[in-house]
Design an enzyme around this catalytic site. Sequence first.
Site, PDB file in Angstrom:
ATOM      1  N   CYS A  97       1.283  -1.245  -0.095  1.00 34.67           N
ATOM      2  CA  CYS A  97       0.044   0.340  -0.162  1.00 34.67           C
ATOM      3  C   CYS A  97       1.099   1.680   0.177  1.00 34.67           C
ATOM      4  CB  CYS A  97      -0.778   0.065   1.157  1.00 34.67           C
ATOM      5  SG  CYS A  97      -2.041  -0.941   1.433  1.00 34.67           S
ATOM      6  N   HIS A 133      -3.064   6.847   3.028  1.00 34.68           N
ATOM      7  CA  HIS A 133      -3.665   5.470   2.823  1.00 34.68           C
ATOM      8  C   HIS A 133      -5.806   5.086   3.045  1.00 34.68           C
ATOM      9  CE1 HIS A 133      -4.222   1.725   1.385  1.00 34.68           C
ATOM     10  NE2 HIS A 133      -4.007   0.943   2.841  1.00 34.68           N
ATOM     11  N   ASN A 142      -9.798  -0.392   0.623  1.00 35.34           N
ATOM     12  CA  ASN A 142      -8.696  -0.050   0.823  1.00 35.34           C
ATOM     13  C   ASN A 142      -8.266  -0.794  -0.652  1.00 35.34           C
ATOM     14  OD1 ASN A 142      -6.383  -0.534   0.762  1.00 35.34           O
ATOM     15  ND2 ASN A 142      -6.010  -1.778   2.822  1.00 35.34           N
TER      16      ASN A 142
END
Length: 341
Positions: free
Chosen positions: A126, A266, A296
């Site tokens: 990520c 994020h 996500n």
Amino acid sequence: MWEHRMEPRSEHRLKWAGILGTGISLPGNIFTNHDLEKMVDTSDEWIIKRTGIRERRIIDKDKPLHQLGIEAAEKALLSAGIGSEELDLIIVATDTPDYLTPSMACLVQRGLSARNAAAFDLNAACTGFIYSLAVADNFIRTGYYSYVLIVCCESLSRVVDWKDRSTCVLFGDAAAAVVVGPVDGNLGIISTCLGAEGNLGHNITIPCCYISEEDLEKRSGERKMTLWMDGSEVFKFAVGIMAFATEKIVMDSGLSMDDIKLIIPHQANIRILDGAAKRLGLSENMVYSNIHKYGNISSASIPVALNEAVEDGRVALGDNIVLVGFGGGLTWGAALLRWAK
Ligand code: UT7
């Protein structure tokens, strides 16, 4: 827990690099919490309360992920006013490549006919966008390259275990791209900082060509090469590192929190964003969030949010913005941008 080490100061750079254009491509298939209720023992209420997610996008079964990346890249090139033949380098950040070889970056290079570009994939989960931005910045600031394309694309729906309610409700698919190139001094990428905690890596795993006995035992379904995560361990790491990395990048840039217009983190869980904002004493509207729409989406999370924030008019020329992320590895990183467009 984390030691504050000063990064090389920005005055040492020969050139300044900044984001010249952004683009995104999202699968049309919207998968809601109610759809998930039909598959696993979960509820719309639990998912919203514990994560903030309402829906996510799922890539078509027969569509290769690099195609989604190419669509995002074409939009970013158009927005930057750069032709694909002007690109010197293509970096694709992804956790979920179509093939290990050819790399996603080579597939994108072929799709764009970017014949003058070198190409490689970068895996920092990520945090992939922040890592790629730091690489692009360093290539440009030294004068080695002029134009770098970063594509972040993920097809996490292809690696989650759709019977594991603790993970399958969290992730989605998406692609985003930015073109990085030379900008006027004191604009663009002011600083970046990167970090890794390999000793905590066992908390999020996606096996590829090998799997250990220990990781095999954690997976109960028939498919073994799936994503597994210890959510609570990652959660604890996330809140602390997001606050630490944000403070660090602002300090490294010689600024204070009052100079920051927007933080684009994020998007993993709304409670992580709220927890980090609380630690930093920031109001909620300073922290950008779109997790309710996409879940996500790993490396694509920050550049999709950045693209939206720019389109929504939340970012204007000269604004200081912080990008901050964490993810598998475990990795973490932050970048301070003075918006140059
Ligand atoms: O970008 C990659 C990095 N990943 C992350 O940032 C993820 C970080 N972690 C998280 O976001 C959270 O830890 C989760 C959302 C994964 C889990 O939330 P939590 O509040 O930490 O829940 P938990 O794991 O402590 O589970 C609480 C309860 C458990 O039931 P019991 O044992 O209390 O009876 C779980 O079995 O919630 C249950 N549960 C669910 N219930 C309904 C777990 N997943 C679900 C679900 N629906 N989908």
